[in-house]
Design a protein around this motif. Structure first.
Motif, PDB file in Angstrom:
ATOM      1  N   GLU A 198      -7.915   5.914  18.518  1.00 24.75           N
ATOM      2  CA  GLU A 198      -8.470   4.947  19.211  1.00 24.75           C
ATOM      3  C   GLU A 198     -10.168   5.200  19.242  1.00 24.75           C
ATOM      4  O   GLU A 198     -10.810   4.616  18.937  1.00 24.75           O
ATOM      5  CB  GLU A 198      -8.148   4.648  20.581  1.00 24.75           C
ATOM      6  CG  GLU A 198      -8.231   3.375  21.020  1.00 24.75           C
ATOM      7  CD  GLU A 198      -7.885   3.042  22.634  1.00 24.75           C
ATOM      8  OE1 GLU A 198      -8.108   1.864  23.024  1.00 24.75           O
ATOM      9  OE2 GLU A 198      -7.274   4.125  22.997  1.00 24.75           O
ATOM     10  N   HIS A 199     -10.231   6.608  19.668  1.00 27.59           N
ATOM     11  CA  HIS A 199     -11.845   6.900  19.281  1.00 27.59           C
ATOM     12  C   HIS A 199     -12.224   6.502  18.253  1.00 27.59           C
ATOM     13  O   HIS A 199     -13.367   5.906  17.876  1.00 27.59           O
ATOM     14  CB  HIS A 199     -12.012   8.396  19.850  1.00 27.59           C
ATOM     15  CG  HIS A 199     -13.216   8.920  19.751  1.00 27.59           C
ATOM     16  ND1 HIS A 199     -14.015   8.842  20.769  1.00 27.59           N
ATOM     17  CD2 HIS A 199     -14.040   9.193  18.829  1.00 27.59           C
ATOM     18  CE1 HIS A 199     -15.269   9.459  20.645  1.00 27.59           C
ATOM     19  NE2 HIS A 199     -15.371   9.442  19.105  1.00 27.59           N
ATOM     20  N   VAL A 200     -11.701   7.184  16.942  1.00 29.82           N
ATOM     21  CA  VAL A 200     -12.317   7.039  15.873  1.00 29.82           C
ATOM     22  C   VAL A 200     -12.247   5.536  15.423  1.00 29.82           C
ATOM     23  O   VAL A 200     -13.301   4.893  14.776  1.00 29.82           O
ATOM     24  CB  VAL A 200     -11.410   7.528  14.755  1.00 29.82           C
ATOM     25  CG1 VAL A 200     -11.779   7.423  13.301  1.00 29.82           C
ATOM     26  CG2 VAL A 200     -11.420   9.059  14.846  1.00 29.82           C
ATOM     27  N   PHE A 253     -10.883  18.680  18.853  1.00 37.41           N
ATOM     28  CA  PHE A 253     -11.165  17.103  19.286  1.00 37.41           C
ATOM     29  C   PHE A 253     -12.866  16.911  19.027  1.00 37.41           C
ATOM     30  O   PHE A 253     -13.340  15.751  18.592  1.00 37.41           O
ATOM     31  CB  PHE A 253     -10.741  16.759  20.618  1.00 37.41           C
ATOM     32  CG  PHE A 253     -10.679  15.309  21.007  1.00 37.41           C
ATOM     33  CD1 PHE A 253     -11.706  14.504  21.070  1.00 37.41           C
ATOM     34  CD2 PHE A 253      -9.350  14.837  21.321  1.00 37.41           C
ATOM     35  CE1 PHE A 253     -11.549  13.006  21.285  1.00 37.41           C
ATOM     36  CE2 PHE A 253      -9.106  13.562  21.531  1.00 37.41           C
ATOM     37  CZ  PHE A 253     -10.086  12.625  21.621  1.00 37.41           C
ATOM     38  N   ALA A 254     -13.418  17.904  19.422  1.00 42.12           N
ATOM     39  CA  ALA A 254     -15.030  17.969  19.305  1.00 42.12           C
ATOM     40  C   ALA A 254     -15.349  17.892  17.815  1.00 42.12           C
ATOM     41  O   ALA A 254     -16.163  17.217  17.432  1.00 42.12           O
ATOM     42  CB  ALA A 254     -15.556  19.416  19.883  1.00 42.12           C
ATOM     43  N   ALA A 255     -14.551  18.826  16.858  1.00 42.49           N
ATOM     44  CA  ALA A 255     -14.799  18.776  15.466  1.00 42.49           C
ATOM     45  C   ALA A 255     -14.696  17.158  15.014  1.00 42.49           C
ATOM     46  O   ALA A 255     -15.469  16.647  14.084  1.00 42.49           O
ATOM     47  CB  ALA A 255     -13.818  19.523  14.598  1.00 42.49           C
ATOM     48  N   THR A 256     -13.820  16.475  15.407  1.00 47.36           N
ATOM     49  CA  THR A 256     -13.461  15.029  15.138  1.00 47.36           C
ATOM     50  C   THR A 256     -14.541  14.139  15.591  1.00 47.36           C
ATOM     51  O   THR A 256     -14.983  13.101  14.952  1.00 47.36           O
ATOM     52  CB  THR A 256     -12.085  14.613  15.699  1.00 47.36           C
ATOM     53  OG1 THR A 256     -10.852  15.409  15.263  1.00 47.36           O
ATOM     54  CG2 THR A 256     -11.658  13.087  15.271  1.00 47.36           C
ATOM     55  N   GLN A 257     -14.995  14.289  16.585  1.00 46.06           N
ATOM     56  CA  GLN A 257     -16.091  13.598  17.218  1.00 46.06           C
ATOM     57  C   GLN A 257     -17.515  13.726  16.387  1.00 46.06           C
ATOM     58  O   GLN A 257     -17.993  12.623  16.234  1.00 46.06           O
ATOM     59  CB  GLN A 257     -16.531  13.620  18.665  1.00 46.06           C
ATOM     60  CG  GLN A 257     -15.242  12.891  19.663  1.00 46.06           C
ATOM     61  CD  GLN A 257     -16.012  13.056  21.174  1.00 46.06           C
ATOM     62  OE1 GLN A 257     -15.439  13.464  21.952  1.00 46.06           O
ATOM     63  NE2 GLN A 257     -16.899  12.543  21.531  1.00 46.06           N
ATOM     64  N   ALA A 298      -6.592  16.598  13.108  1.00 46.78           N
ATOM     65  CA  ALA A 298      -6.487  16.340  14.463  1.00 46.78           C
ATOM     66  C   ALA A 298      -6.053  14.998  14.767  1.00 46.78           C
ATOM     67  O   ALA A 298      -5.226  14.602  15.649  1.00 46.78           O
ATOM     68  CB  ALA A 298      -7.780  16.766  15.224  1.00 46.78           C
ATOM     69  N   VAL A 299      -6.754  14.054  14.171  1.00 41.10           N
ATOM     70  CA  VAL A 299      -6.056  12.559  14.207  1.00 41.10           C
ATOM     71  C   VAL A 299      -4.848  12.529  13.838  1.00 41.10           C
ATOM     72  O   VAL A 299      -4.066  11.840  14.381  1.00 41.10           O
ATOM     73  CB  VAL A 299      -7.103  11.717  13.244  1.00 41.10           C
ATOM     74  CG1 VAL A 299      -6.736  10.317  13.510  1.00 41.10           C
ATOM     75  CG2 VAL A 299      -8.538  11.807  13.932  1.00 41.10           C
TER      76      VAL A 299
END
Ligand SMILES: [Co+2]
Ligand SMILES: [Co+2]
Ligand SMILES: [Co+2]
Ligand SMILES: [Co+2]
Ligand SMILES: [Co+2]
Ligand SMILES: [Co+2]
Ligand SMILES: [Co+2]
Ligand SMILES: [Co+2]
Lengths: 438, 438, 438, 438
Positions: C115-117, C166-170, D413-414
């Motif tokens: 959902e963040h993405v 998660f941080a890498a994803t953001q 991660a996603v």
């Protein structure tokens, strides 16, 4: 004195803001009239004897660097005289109306109590003559009761009553000399009136000593007819871990407890204010609010260093705000602006003493102009008046007068279902007003 | 409440210093008698409601982390009740005799002034029942007059008199509730009684409001027959730039100026002391010396961080010294040790709340033992007595009594050619004495 | 959006220094040319999204006070859109060319990683459209990796590798969005990359994580062809006890240790500089000297308060000096002046947001003029050049080049009986030069 | 020397924790074996020459108070010899294995560079004889390059290359003397290697000078075959506004930039650590993590005063934690614990010098025992190991090894919909563990 150490420096003149002469005033035009008084009358600026003529540039990590002609040996009468000559050379070249001193700054070194009294008397005669010859006046005198080893544990607060007696002797003679020299004020700075270690200290005893000492100073002032103000200079610590004169409000409590709140005022130093966790303007506004504002030790600290650096002021915003509060309160009465400031240890030239003072003097002069304009502009007053306007109602006044009580107020509030709504404090707006006047 | 959030934690017991059980006391043996009183009677320890039950772990940079069952939504009556149940579960499992609260900590959220009065009354009934059921007592109550937006510019010092009225309403009902619940004291913490910006502030007006407010609180206390102490908690700043209750001596001056120095005492917080530039023991010793010592908010700050971290205490030397001054003064009267402390934001488990309190409780218990031994050992007293012995002479006493004056003292000193010699302050010796008792 | 929250405020115009209109610029004339560039090109000023549009005025002691129309509930897509509309209303009325954002500032709240993405992608499209419509550009983007509870123990430095993921994803998505939006830089601010407690922390492990993370960010930048700078923003502590990005020199060592000293630059915040025990200009001059100066977070702290107050700048001397170093270094390349500043919690009106920014913008514009004049005047450069002139000799250069050694230098020095004499550092003189340009 | 100044003090003996003799050790039993080494071998404690024998008790506000027999006049050879005799009397009575000195501490005052070399050589012979006679060893030597006025603007960083040459001469001779005397390390403390005023300073030039100087020191060490460590002692400021050796991480970056990270280690002083905004243990742990831990200057500061008070340590918690990190790292190699500490200015008796050292020595000995027990207990290690356990997986290790990248990590991660849950940091639990061992 054949040729003055300062012989190469011409008397400093006002040349206006377009001048690029580093040895001229750009703002300080002593006879310029601002809000009904000359700049000189408003600012009442003074040179301090200690930093400018006694300190030789030493610090805890190294020896003196200045090598002034009167430095480098025991302060016998000849050296004290030489220093005095040069001090008045400096005062007159700089063109300030006042100076300040500690007894031991000016006198020949004394080994004993009676020699102290004698040597001090000798130099006071000479100071009087210099003052008469030059027109330079004394803003205040004070006794140094912290440099001699006898004072290592305090002066009036010392565990040894003989040290209290020695301090009483110094103050008695110094306040009498100040009176004779026409000094406008007499100052007590705590020095070592505090503690290094709470465990070996009787707080109650030391404060009782300090309180009675201060009462006797005030009694003696009245006895000799001295009309100037007795001033205490707050400082939170250094050299002691804790100084009893921590800040303005601490001293106010102490004055109240000793019945002295109408007799003693504050000599507020900028660097001491910031060391105590307050802004300079806070200490000034607090003293004014409490009715004990007296005089200023004008300097600045280093916000990144935690000791008393006593640098010359150069923050136009800070000094403008300080002058604004002072001017709104009617300006100085007996007090003035003493530059309790020293050039840096690397500033070893005679010219550096002028650069330091000129920078400070021009910041003060410019701040005076800014502050006068701010008062005349009136925007800040308007914000404050409007913000508290609700308190003008009769019902609000009654809450403050003692005519009401918690129960009545709360019952009425609930009955009225009051629901006060926040209103903007407009901090950025008022800060921008100040920026506009700088 | 089906099963308590704390159900997995057995009541904490004393197991002695050899215990390695992290959920046991190693020093706090509540019935152990020290200098004539039990440890529980000496220490009078309390859990605070706000940090332990209300705070959800949020900070300025991030959301709450704790997710206690009663967190996460508006505080309606059901949530307030749930929180109350768990609070008393915690108190009893921990085994401390006291707790402390703000009105808004315990009650259901209220939108209006009358709802505030009603919701608070509802929960006070329930608190009373819980106290009766468990034997847990109230060390003090206080009103939260800083969290609601109406208080953004202060409570009693607000520019809007309606905010003053709202504050008066909260305090009136909170002090009455505290009285009814048998509270030992009533506390006022400044919150936003200070300023963010001096330029838009009328210092004199705000302090007049604050002074009259405090007088009314004292008047109301007497009217309702509350026998506990009214306490003010000093703090220098945060959230405001400058808080009027800066430190003990500032408040003392304020009390004197408002005729309240016999009516109001200090609730001294360790972290507030250090934020104000003082040691914790300095603030305690100062309050004792001025006759206004009341109670303690026991916690610690972080010497490298400049805000109120409210951590649990763990410095055995600092707390031993604090307890030494308190014990020498006869110990607590109405006051006690409230843990105004919060576990860190990463300490999200129920057990962490116990670890925090157990650590603090054991430091206090151990400090009590140390302090009692230091008093019985008497070495520190001996140093102090000997150090000031010279002041016992009749002549020295006369200098303090008002029987003498500057002129007489100085004339006698010169005549006697006094030459006081420095004596060692023995700081390292007395510091080693303390080390020996730790 | 029917009517903008800012509808009452006309676009801010330059009116010149005689204007008393609080909603006008007195110094910032965006097209005025100074040393070959317009003021707008020199200053590259940006509004920050977080303080101005996301923060609702809450602090640790109380609830939000601002009540903007988009505040007060969960940030769903409609609220995020509303906020975006108003943000661009504000940018255009203020007339600044840039803004900055964190991913979570702009997007609808997301519960899960996917959902963040998605939510972030939705708003990036809308931002792109707004930028195209208004001409407002992006100075930099950044990912918020400190507000969500998952980040309570750090992001890339978290003990849990899933948090690192998660941080890498953001960051991956945020740097890609920044690239797509034409952002001039991408910033990493440490947030919680540090520790609260050394005892439970593996310093070596955490720094290894942080180092590799940063390398991957740089690798990704090159992979996607982003030409802007990667910036790290130093801060010594808060919210953590110790932040790994303590100050410029600490980060420089970290970059060297990870082979990143040519890849990463500094985003220097004034308030973070002073919290770390440095002056703002020190941090700027240090970064320039080390070749890693990037951008500025322009604000100020409160010298009497020990936390990050993020106030709008108003110290003309400090900002003039800062601009002097930046301008001497050729001015900003990709960087600019982001106002990482917030109006005070009592400044609740829409107009207050303008007052805050206008004050800061005009201080910057005035400082730019001062700094340009100082450079053109050349007095400071002359002092520095003359002071180090001795190092121009061949023999002195040889000492620095590696051609000499301790033995040879000392033998020659003794043989020559060198006796270097102190020369004045002229500190007060150079400080007065600065005063003249203000 | 007829009778020693310390003649009344018997050699200090270990008497055990029940002793109340203030002139005995309660914990320091030099031959007691702890984790395989004696206490003496572990702690490697040293007396510093400067504070204990050179300083006469002066401070910025007053004259010396100590009046030791060798004080009070110019330091000619006879006075230097007298001081040396008494220093070794003190070392042997105290029973510590090491001492430390600056060149100018021990030698007769020199007016010229060649006299410096000669006078230093004279005293080095005498020191060698004293060491042979008593068995006292040298922990480290250092050159004083900050007290003489020539160094007012720095030593290696001076604007005048002749001052650089003078400094090179002092260091060359001092490191050679240290080598000859079997010194375990050679220290450089920045002194005035920094700036008072950024405006008159060429940062880049000064750091280039400093870097090359340090390289030459290392080259010379290898040339003469000195096997000890070269140590730099961080300090953030004082006497300068900013010192280039601000803290451990700043120096680490400087070492890397100059290729010296394998050649130079840290001498960490407790009081300098806290002045730089760090805890003592932080600086130790950071140096260990970076592989540059060397030695300790053991003392303490005053958390309420902002200058280097250099008091003897007495905080059992702080020193226990410090020793814990050192011991976990294998203990000292060449380094040790130098008491860079001075008795207070009021502690004027010979006995006070013993009280200061004894207090510090016993705190260290007790801390060693505590730290050893903490290591053997293993609770802290267990918490840390468990906390980072997730990083042991192959996939997590791959993220650190360079085998992965931002895109792959984020895509995975996603895809995995990771949702990391916060776990307690257990800060209060680990703090209680430390409390248990104290
Ligand atoms: Co002063
Ligand atoms: Co001062
Ligand atoms: Co509290
Ligand atoms: Co607190
Ligand atoms: Co920032
Ligand atoms: Co900030
Ligand atoms: Co040291
Ligand atoms: Co030191």
């Amino acid at each position: 004195m054949a040729t003055s150490y300062f012989a190469d420096i011409e008397p400093i003149k006002f040349e206006g803001i377009d001048s690029t002469n580093p040895l001229a005033y750009r703002y300080y035009d002593k006879n310029r009239v601002v809000m009904g008084k000359t700049m000189a009358e408003h600012l009442r600026m003074a040179v301090c004897y200690w930093h400018t003529f006694c300190w030789d540039g030493f610090d805890v990590f190294g020896a003196g660097t200045f090598n002034r002609p009167w430095h480098g040996g025991p302060i016998d009468q000849a050296r004290a005289d030489h220093k005095l000559d040069e001090a008045f050379e400096f005062f007159t070249r700089l063109g300030l109306p006042y100076f300040c001193f500690h007894d031991v700054d000016v006198m020949a070194h004394a080994e004993t109590i009676d020699e102290h009294v004698r040597n001090f008397a000798v130099i006071v005669d000479k100071i009087e003559a210099k003052m008469a010859a030059t027109g330079v006046k004394l803003l205040w005198g004070t006794a140094n009761m912290f440099s001699h080893p006898r004072y290592m544990g305090g002066a009036s607060t010392n565990p040894d009553p003989d040290v209290f007696r020695f301090a009483a002797t110094q103050v008695r003679h110094c306040i009498e000399a100040t009176h004779r020299l026409g000094g406008a004020n007499y100052v007590l700075w705590g020095g070592r009136e505090g503690y290094d270690c709470l465990l070996n200290t009787d707080l109650k005893q030391e404060k009782a000593q300090f309180g009675r000492f201060l009462q006797m100073v005030v009694e003696h002032k009245h006895k000799i007819g001295f009309k100037g103000d007795i001033l205490i200079e707050p400082k939170p610590h250094e050299p002691t871990k804790h100084q009893y004169d921590f800040d303005v409000e601490t001293i106010y409590g102490f004055l109240l407890a000793n019945g002295l709140e109408k007799e003693v005022k504050m000599n507020i130093e900028a660097n001491h204010a910031t060391l105590s966790g307050h802004s300079f303007e806070h200490e000034i506004a607090s003293a004014i609010n409490l009715g004990i504002f007296g005089s200023i030790d004008m300097n600045r600290g280093d916000p990144q260093n935690g000791w008393d650096t006593d640098q010359f002021p150069n923050d136009i915003r800070e000094i403008t705000t300080a002058m604004y509060y002072i001017l709104k309160n009617g300006g100085f009465q007996n007090g003035g602006n003493n530059f309790d400031a020293k050039v840096r240890r690397q500033s070893i030239d005679a010219a550096d003493l002028f650069h330091g003072h000129i920078g400070g003097i021009d910041i003060l002069a410019r701040s005076l102009l800014n502050a006068a304009a701010m008062i005349e502009g009136g925007e800040l007053d308007a914000v404050v008046t409007e913000r508290y306007a609700g308190w003008q109602s009769a019902d609000a006044q009654a809450m403050l007068s003692g005519a009401s009580n918690l129960e009545a107020i709360s019952d009425a509030a609930v009955a009225a279902k009051i629901d006060p709504k926040p209103r903007s404090g407009k901090q950025e707006y008022v800060e921008n007003i100040v920026s506009r006047y700088i």
